[in-house]
Scaffold this motif. Structure first.
Motif, mmCIF file in Angstrom:
data_model
loop_
_atom_site.group_PDB
_atom_site.id
_atom_site.type_symbol
_atom_site.label_atom_id
_atom_site.label_comp_id
_atom_site.label_asym_id
_atom_site.label_seq_id
_atom_site.Cartn_x
_atom_site.Cartn_y
_atom_site.Cartn_z
ATOM 1 N N VAL A 194 0.835 -1.199 0.000
ATOM 2 C CA VAL A 194 0.000 0.000 0.000
ATOM 3 C C VAL A 194 0.872 1.253 0.000
ATOM 4 O O VAL A 194 0.599 2.221 -0.730
ATOM 5 N N VAL A 195 1.929 1.231 0.813
ATOM 6 C CA VAL A 195 2.837 2.381 0.874
ATOM 7 C C VAL A 195 3.479 2.627 -0.492
ATOM 8 O O VAL A 195 3.566 3.765 -0.975
ATOM 9 N N ILE A 196 3.939 1.542 -1.128
ATOM 10 C CA ILE A 196 4.553 1.678 -2.454
ATOM 11 C C ILE A 196 3.551 2.254 -3.456
ATOM 12 O O ILE A 196 3.880 3.143 -4.249
ATOM 13 N N PHE A 197 2.327 1.779 -3.398
ATOM 14 C CA PHE A 197 1.303 2.244 -4.339
ATOM 15 C C PHE A 197 1.025 3.731 -4.151
ATOM 16 O O PHE A 197 0.875 4.480 -5.127
ATOM 17 N N VAL A 198 0.970 4.200 -2.905
ATOM 18 C CA VAL A 198 0.692 5.610 -2.635
ATOM 19 C C VAL A 198 1.856 6.487 -3.079
ATOM 20 O O VAL A 198 1.650 7.614 -3.561
ATOM 21 N N PHE A 199 3.091 6.015 -2.932
ATOM 22 C CA PHE A 199 4.257 6.799 -3.320
ATOM 23 C C PHE A 199 4.236 7.181 -4.803
ATOM 24 O O PHE A 199 4.799 8.195 -5.196
ATOM 25 N N GLY A 200 3.589 6.356 -5.631
ATOM 26 C CA GLY A 200 3.557 6.653 -7.057
ATOM 27 C C GLY A 200 2.383 7.507 -7.485
ATOM 28 O O GLY A 200 2.150 7.680 -8.688
ATOM 29 N N LYS A 201 1.657 8.083 -6.521
ATOM 30 C CA LYS A 201 0.414 8.797 -6.818
ATOM 31 C C LYS A 201 0.599 9.904 -7.854
ATOM 32 O O LYS A 201 -0.199 10.045 -8.785
ATOM 33 N N LYS A 202 1.668 10.706 -7.730
ATOM 34 C CA LYS A 202 1.859 11.847 -8.619
ATOM 35 C C LYS A 202 2.228 11.436 -10.041
ATOM 36 O O LYS A 202 2.134 12.247 -10.964
#
Length: 716
Positions: A194-202
């Motif tokens: 989940v953390v990895i997925f959020v880091f790529g948000k931009k």
């Protein structure tokens, strides 16, 4: 050229961690349900397949949410949080805390996991596809799906290998295993995903919700039913779906008809999944009763599940370059022919598992009577003289003559009684060591395993055997029958390592205590009387042993170790034939089935086909639940044969459904269509539909194009 999107690195990493969590948790689930939660194999099988069924139902809901409301990014994010919470709940529930309702906590955690993993299943790969500009980046898109598939298999194989090691080889909370750690590590990987997925948000390209074709098909069916009710007498149509033409248009009706032609062939598919998904339940239980030692290394029963993904990676090129060309030489080249072979191979795999189970049921027969009116009787001679006995009880010819050597056992495991019976008994010595005459009675009861310890002039009755067949990985059970003087002692049962240290605390034994069976650490052990070693022995996992000791400190001691129930002698590698055959069936059926479905249906119907494909998996697991719950077979081997025969009947049904099927050619993205009332066979290529508010639309056709399922071959 357009740069390769950096965002896909976050998506692939997220998928690796998520698959590690799912397959790691799923691998050890049935053993956790039986060993820690106390469910029997039938109930554990039911719970496992209900969980799997939900995992394949919730993708339908996840796709509808993504396409009709939240979009793929927010659907993945929100349901991943639900998923992570469920993984943490299951891990927390495995910690033995006083007063915690472990079963309830586990069920709640599994439900959250099913909602999470099922809901994101149709979205992740499609969201990765959204990061590319087509058709300019079609080659890069293909490379992405290769990396995506690699991440799935890497996560699956690593977790399936590592998680059983964490379960069995790590000890925590005073237990000989550590399920909380085995569940906890995958749960941490899920949080990391989940953390990895959020880091790529931009970096993400996020498409707005585009509607779902499932709604379009549902409307077509609904309008057809309404039209049939109103106009079937005044304006009869050639087919049921034609009644929907005025409202949804000819194209939608024709595509739905094409979809129906394929879904008709889907009817036998659930039975295949009923067999295939038992690799994680029934076949794991089977492996748990087998000897896992191979060349000095112990293979955990749940580790056998890693063989399937390994064989998949090896067999796909083998089939493409060797098997399929050979099949073409004998006229087998069409997808439906390959599908039929896949169904036949699945049946063959279960016939193999039934044969293996029959061999293993011999051990179960020794453990306890296998028939309701069966009875076991064992007599243990605890003295140094040979005993010959007479009784009114009838025995099989193999049990004659009725004599028991010193420190030995006589048994009859083939008795049949409809009700409890009692028989007179007398035993006398036949050797130079004169022993007192023993007179009394012996009882036999249907469904029971009773034993008698003969020592002095007395008989001691006790229940023998085990309530369930022993697991090859379970600790040995040792009963010690002592014939020593009352003044001898203390008597200790010790588990000793090669360096002299003890593997477990010494067990204090009482004279003639025949009722207690001690759980003992596998390996070397000793009986110590007054500090003197009276007996030495070795025991293996999964066995039931009776150690008989007689003598005194002056004259010395004699002993004999009896294998009442022999540890699992069938090696776990004997499961390989059925796993290999089932993997071949998976390639012939699953890969070919997806290829057939997606080439025979219109491109716009891929969403509905994917939904029905997943739904067939869910129905297959429901079939397992029904058969396990209603116990259509008395033995596990009989149940395997039942599934194999059901698969053969299912294959015949599939062959009947495919008769006369006409393969459709496909050019470009869309199928070539013709209006049924045009009377012409000339193909007509529809113009590209206009876009309204970002959604594909056509008068009478609707905006139902599903993007959550586009290019979703992640589980192929």
């Amino acid at each position: 050229p357009i740069a390769y999107p950096k965002s896909v690195a976050f998506i692939i990493s997220n998928e690796f961690c998520e698959r590690f969590n799912y397959y790691g948790m799923r691998t050890i689930l049935v053993l956790y349900l039986t060993t820690k939660l106390g469910y029997n194999e039938e109930t554990s099988t039911v719970l496992f397949h209900v969980f799997t069924m939900l995992v394949y139902i919730f993708p339908l809901i996840g796709a509808l949410i993504a396409d009709g409301w939240l979009g793929k990014y927010r659907t993945i994010l929100y349901l991943s949080l639900v998923y992570s919470l469920g993984a943490l709940v299951v891990s927390f529930g495995a910690i033995p805390l006083i007063g915690m309702p472990t079963k309830t906590v586990t069920i709640v955690g599994l439900l959250l996991i099913a909602v999470g993993t099922g809901g994101i299943k149709p979205c992740v790969s499609a969201f990765g596809g959204d990061q590319f500009s087509l058709p300019e980046q079609s080659l890069q898109l293909a490379k992405f799906f290769s990396l995506f598939y690699f991440a799935i298999n890497a996560g699956s194989m690593i977790s399936t290998t590592v998680t059983p090691i964490l379960r069995a080889d790590v000890h925590c909370f005073g237990d000989s295993d550590c399920f909380s750690l085995a569940f906890g590590v995958p749960a941490i990987l899920m949080i990391i995903s989940v953390v990895i997925f959020v880091f790529g948000k931009k970096l993400y390209t996020r498409e707005p919700p585009a509607g779902n074709m499932i709604f379009g098909v549902s409307r077509c069916l609904s309008d057809a039913f309404n039209g049939w009710c109103k106009r079937r007498r005044t304006d009869p149509q050639k087919s049921f779906l034609d009644y929907a033409r005025p409202t949804v248009g000819s194209r939608m009706v024709n595509e739905t008809k094409c979809l129906a032609r394929i879904l008709r062939l889907y009817l036998p598919f659930p039975v295949f999944w009923a067999l295939f998904d038992q690799q994680g339940s029934r076949w794991t239980f089977q492996a748990n009763r087998m000897d896992g030692v191979v060349m000095g290394y112990r293979i955990k029963p749940d580790q056998m599940q890693v063989v399937n993904p390994l064989l998949i990676l090896a067999f796909i090129p083998l089939f493409d370059y060797v098997v399929y060309p050979l099949l073409r030489t004998i006229g087998i080249r069409r997808p439906l022919q390959k599908l039929s072979i896949g169904l036949m191979l699945a049946a063959l795999g279960f016939f193999f598992s039934a044969a293996l189970e029959m061999k293993m049921e011999q051990v179960a027969y020794i453990s306890m009577p296998s028939q309701p009116d069966g009875a076991h009787l064992r007599l243990y001679n605890g003295m140094q003289c040979k005993l010959k006995f007479i009784s009114q009880m009838k025995s099989t010819p193999e049990q004659m003559p009725r004599a028991i050597s010193p420190l030995s056992m006589w048994s009859d495991l083939s008795l049949f009684v409809s009700e409890p019976a009692e028989y007179g008994f007398q035993a006398d010595s036949t050797s130079r060591h004169k022993c007192p005459v023993i007179t009394g009675s012996i009882r036999v009861e249907p469904g029971k395993s009773l034993s008698y310890y003969l020592v002095g002039n007395e008989m001691f009755e006790f229940n023998d055997g085990l309530e369930a067949p022993p697991d090859a990985s379970s600790a040995p059970h040792v009963r010690v029958l002592l014939n020593v003087a009352e003044t001898e002692g203390p008597v200790l049962l010790r588990a000793i390592n090669s360096d002299g240290s003890e593997r477990q605390p010494a067990i204090v034994l009482s004279r003639w205590n025949v009722t207690q069976v001690h759980t003992f650490s596998a390996g070397y052990g000793e009986i110590e009387v007054n500090g003197v070693t009276a007996a030495q022995f070795n025991v293996k996992e999964g066995g039931l042993y009776t150690l008989m000791v007689t003598g005194n400190s002056e004259d010395g001691y004699e002993y004999n170790m009896l294998n009442v129930i022999v540890p699992g002698t069938v090696n776990i590698l004997w499961q390989l034939p059925q796993i290999v055959v089932m993997t071949m069936a998976e390639i012939m059926f699953s890969v070919t089935g997806l290829e057939f479905s997606f080439t025979q249906a219109p491109a716009s119907m891929k969403s509905v086909l994917q939904a029905c494909w997943l739904l067939s998996v869910a129905i297959g697991n429901m079939i397992v639940v029904i058969i396990a719950e209603f116990k259509f077979a008395e033995t596990q081997a009989g149940e395997f044969v039942l599934f194999a025969c059901l698969m053969l009947v299912d294959m015949v049904l599939f062959l009947w459904l495919t008769r006369g099927y006409r393969y459709m050619d496909q050019s470009g993205e869309d199928m070539e269509y013709q209006d049924e009332d045009a009377g012409s066979l000339k193909p007509e290529k529809p113009p590209p539909p206009p876009r309204i508010l970002g959604m594909e639309a056509e008068p009478g056709y609707g905006a139902y194009r599903n993007h959550a399922y586009d290019n979703d071959f992640s589980e192929a």
